[in-house]
Design a protein around this motif. Structure first.
Motif, PDB file in Angstrom:
ATOM      1  N   UNK A  48      18.143   2.039  10.742  1.00  0.00           N
ATOM      2  CA  UNK A  48      16.978   1.261  11.172  1.00  0.00           C
ATOM      3  C   UNK A  48      15.677   1.873  10.687  1.00  0.00           C
ATOM      4  N   UNK A  49      15.589   3.205  10.761  1.00  0.00           N
ATOM      5  CA  UNK A  49      14.383   3.882  10.285  1.00  0.00           C
ATOM      6  C   UNK A  49      14.229   3.725   8.779  1.00  0.00           C
ATOM      7  N   UNK A  50      15.356   3.776   8.054  1.00  0.00           N
ATOM      8  CA  UNK A  50      15.308   3.583   6.610  1.00  0.00           C
ATOM      9  C   UNK A  50      14.795   2.204   6.234  1.00  0.00           C
ATOM     10  N   UNK A  51      15.241   1.198   6.978  1.00  0.00           N
ATOM     11  CA  UNK A  51      14.767  -0.174   6.731  1.00  0.00           C
ATOM     12  C   UNK A  51      13.257  -0.257   6.966  1.00  0.00           C
ATOM     13  N   UNK A  52      12.783   0.362   8.035  1.00  0.00           N
ATOM     14  CA  UNK A  52      11.344   0.344   8.327  1.00  0.00           C
ATOM     15  C   UNK A  52      10.545   1.051   7.242  1.00  0.00           C
ATOM     16  N   UNK A  53      11.078   2.178   6.758  1.00  0.00           N
ATOM     17  CA  UNK A  53      10.368   2.925   5.715  1.00  0.00           C
ATOM     18  C   UNK A  53      10.230   2.102   4.435  1.00  0.00           C
ATOM     19  N   UNK A  54      11.283   1.375   4.100  1.00  0.00           N
ATOM     20  CA  UNK A  54      11.248   0.586   2.869  1.00  0.00           C
ATOM     21  C   UNK A  54      10.351  -0.640   3.027  1.00  0.00           C
ATOM     22  N   UNK A  55      10.388  -1.271   4.210  1.00  0.00           N
ATOM     23  CA  UNK A  55       9.600  -2.484   4.417  1.00  0.00           C
ATOM     24  C   UNK A  55       8.112  -2.172   4.544  1.00  0.00           C
ATOM     25  N   UNK A  56       7.760  -1.139   5.314  1.00  0.00           N
ATOM     26  CA  UNK A  56       6.351  -0.854   5.578  1.00  0.00           C
ATOM     27  C   UNK A  56       5.739   0.096   4.550  1.00  0.00           C
ATOM     28  N   UNK A  57       6.553   0.784   3.779  1.00  0.00           N
ATOM     29  CA  UNK A  57       6.109   1.601   2.657  1.00  0.00           C
ATOM     30  C   UNK A  57       4.994   2.592   3.002  1.00  0.00           C
ATOM     31  N   UNK A  58       5.215   3.493   3.966  1.00  0.00           N
ATOM     32  CA  UNK A  58       4.199   4.530   4.178  1.00  0.00           C
ATOM     33  C   UNK A  58       4.142   5.497   3.006  1.00  0.00           C
ATOM     34  N   UNK A  59       5.202   5.536   2.213  1.00  0.00           N
ATOM     35  CA  UNK A  59       5.209   6.332   0.981  1.00  0.00           C
ATOM     36  C   UNK A  59       6.230   5.738   0.027  1.00  0.00           C
ATOM     37  N   UNK A  60       6.081   6.082  -1.252  1.00  0.00           N
ATOM     38  CA  UNK A  60       6.982   5.606  -2.294  1.00  0.00           C
ATOM     39  C   UNK A  60       7.620   6.789  -3.008  1.00  0.00           C
ATOM     40  N   UNK A  61       8.623   6.494  -3.799  1.00  0.00           N
ATOM     41  CA  UNK A  61       9.236   7.534  -4.615  1.00  0.00           C
ATOM     42  C   UNK A  61       8.173   8.083  -5.570  1.00  0.00           C
ATOM     43  N   UNK A  62       8.062   9.408  -5.617  1.00  0.00           N
ATOM     44  CA  UNK A  62       7.052  10.059  -6.453  1.00  0.00           C
ATOM     45  C   UNK A  62       5.837  10.534  -5.685  1.00  0.00           C
ATOM     46  N   UNK A  63       5.670  10.089  -4.426  1.00  0.00           N
ATOM     47  CA  UNK A  63       4.530  10.523  -3.616  1.00  0.00           C
ATOM     48  C   UNK A  63       4.772  11.924  -3.057  1.00  0.00           C
ATOM     49  N   UNK A  64       3.674  12.670  -2.907  1.00  0.00           N
ATOM     50  CA  UNK A  64       3.735  13.989  -2.270  1.00  0.00           C
ATOM     51  C   UNK A  64       3.350  13.814  -0.799  1.00  0.00           C
ATOM     52  N   UNK A  65       4.272  14.135   0.116  1.00  0.00           N
ATOM     53  CA  UNK A  65       4.044  13.868   1.533  1.00  0.00           C
ATOM     54  C   UNK A  65       4.306  15.111   2.372  1.00  0.00           C
ATOM     55  N   UNK A  66       3.797  15.075   3.578  1.00  0.00           N
ATOM     56  CA  UNK A  66       4.030  16.106   4.593  1.00  0.00           C
ATOM     57  C   UNK A  66       4.508  15.384   5.843  1.00  0.00           C
ATOM     58  N   UNK A  67       5.765  15.609   6.221  1.00  0.00           N
ATOM     59  CA  UNK A  67       6.323  14.926   7.388  1.00  0.00           C
ATOM     60  C   UNK A  67       7.496  15.712   7.948  1.00  0.00           C
ATOM     61  N   UNK A  68       7.736  15.586   9.239  1.00  0.00           N
ATOM     62  CA  UNK A  68       8.868  16.238   9.905  1.00  0.00           C
ATOM     63  C   UNK A  68       8.904  17.734   9.635  1.00  0.00           C
ATOM     64  N   UNK A  69       7.731  18.342   9.449  1.00  0.00           N
ATOM     65  CA  UNK A  69       7.661  19.782   9.255  1.00  0.00           C
ATOM     66  C   UNK A  69       7.931  20.265   7.846  1.00  0.00           C
ATOM     67  N   UNK A  70       8.055  19.355   6.870  1.00  0.00           N
ATOM     68  CA  UNK A  70       8.315  19.747   5.486  1.00  0.00           C
ATOM     69  C   UNK A  70       7.360  19.019   4.554  1.00  0.00           C
ATOM     70  N   UNK A  71       7.153  19.610   3.372  1.00  0.00           N
ATOM     71  CA  UNK A  71       6.288  19.008   2.361  1.00  0.00           C
ATOM     72  C   UNK A  71       7.050  18.943   1.050  1.00  0.00           C
ATOM     73  N   UNK A  72       6.802  17.867   0.277  1.00  0.00           N
ATOM     74  CA  UNK A  72       7.455  17.750  -1.009  1.00  0.00           C
ATOM     75  C   UNK A  72       7.230  16.394  -1.634  1.00  0.00           C
ATOM     76  N   UNK A  73       7.768  16.246  -2.840  1.00  0.00           N
ATOM     77  CA  UNK A  73       7.688  14.983  -3.576  1.00  0.00           C
ATOM     78  C   UNK A  73       8.921  14.144  -3.246  1.00  0.00           C
TER      79      UNK A  73
END
Length: 266
Positions: free
Chosen positions: A107-132
């Protein structure tokens, strides 16, 4: 013998047409289900949805239609489908409880893809980790750190946390703090810092850069320097500016204080 033959004829006359009708319902219904599923997948492809999600939704649509068709065919035969629905509900509940964590990730994966808070290739900081971000699938998000480590983060852990997307905006602000000694020429230092940022072609003219005295600290007078750059230039500008300031301050005999302790012995 006559009795048995007559009974068979009676059964065929009663249920034969219903059986043929049920087979017809199942056959035609299955064809329609495939057509509707393919149509929905093509619509999702035109909307440029993630392939994983479009396939998942297509399978869910087809499975749901197939269950409905089977129930309709059984109902046409005169079978009481209420008990089947009850059994399916109980099985679904049991499976849902057993796979609660997995389903939450889906369910969370579906939400991530539909609402697009980030895309493949983006540099993000979430859940205590950072990366591309390298991949977003139904269960997890794959990220690559700056030192080339792969991090697999469950989607449910991301959707329930803050998400900082450093690549979402085209421009970013780079913040610096530089300190000089109390005996140094403050105006010379400020002018030098302004000249350094103005000379860097990667620094944007709008919004304008900022160079101000921000603090009279214990052992230094601190300047806050803020410049705007394109997101892709952030780290290059950050490291280059620090190096340039140190070299230029050395040339102009502007000191950069560091903590010292004076010990007096009697």
């Amino acid at each position: 013998m006559d009795f048995n033959f007559d009974s068979i004829l009676n059964i065929l006359s009663v249920y034969g047409i219903k059986l043929i009708g049920s087979i017809f319902i199942f056959y035609i219904g299955k064809k329609v289900a495939k057509i509707l599923t393919n149509f929905s997948r093509k619509a999702m492809d035109r909307a440029r949805l993630d392939v994983t999600i479009s396939q998942f939704i297509g399978n869910v649509i087809y499975s749901g239609l197939l269950v409905f068709i089977i129930l309709a065919a059984l109902s046409n035969l005169g079978v009481n489908t209420t008990s089947f629905i009850a059994v399916l509900g109980a099985v679904g509940l049991a499976v849902g409880l057993a796979l609660q964590g997995t389903l939450s990730n889906i369910g969370a994966g579906v939400l991530l893809v539909f609402f697009r808070p980030f895309n493949v290739g983006d540099f993000i900081d979430t859940a205590g980790v950072m990366g591309v971000v390298e991949e977003i699938n139904l269960f997890s998000t794959l990220m690559k750190t700056g030192d080339n480590k792969q991090i697999i983060v469950p989607n449910s852990a991301i959707i329930g946390k803050n998400i900082i997307n450093y690549s979402k905006k085209e421009t970013r602000r780079v913040d610096f703090v530089f300190g000089i000694g109390y005996d140094d020429d403050l105006k010379l230092a400020k002018t030098t810092l302004q000249e350094i940022v103005d000379a860097d072609e990667r620094v944007l003219k709008e919004p304008a850069s900022l160079v101000v005295v921000s603090e009279l600290a214990d052992s230094s007078v601190n300047f806050t320097v803020r410049v705007w750059v394109k997101s892709v230039d952030y780290w290059e500008v950050y490291f280059d500016t620090i190096e340039k300031v140190k070299l230029t301050f050395d040339e102009k005999n502007i000191s950069i204080p560091y903590p010292q302790v004076d010990v007096h012995q009697k």
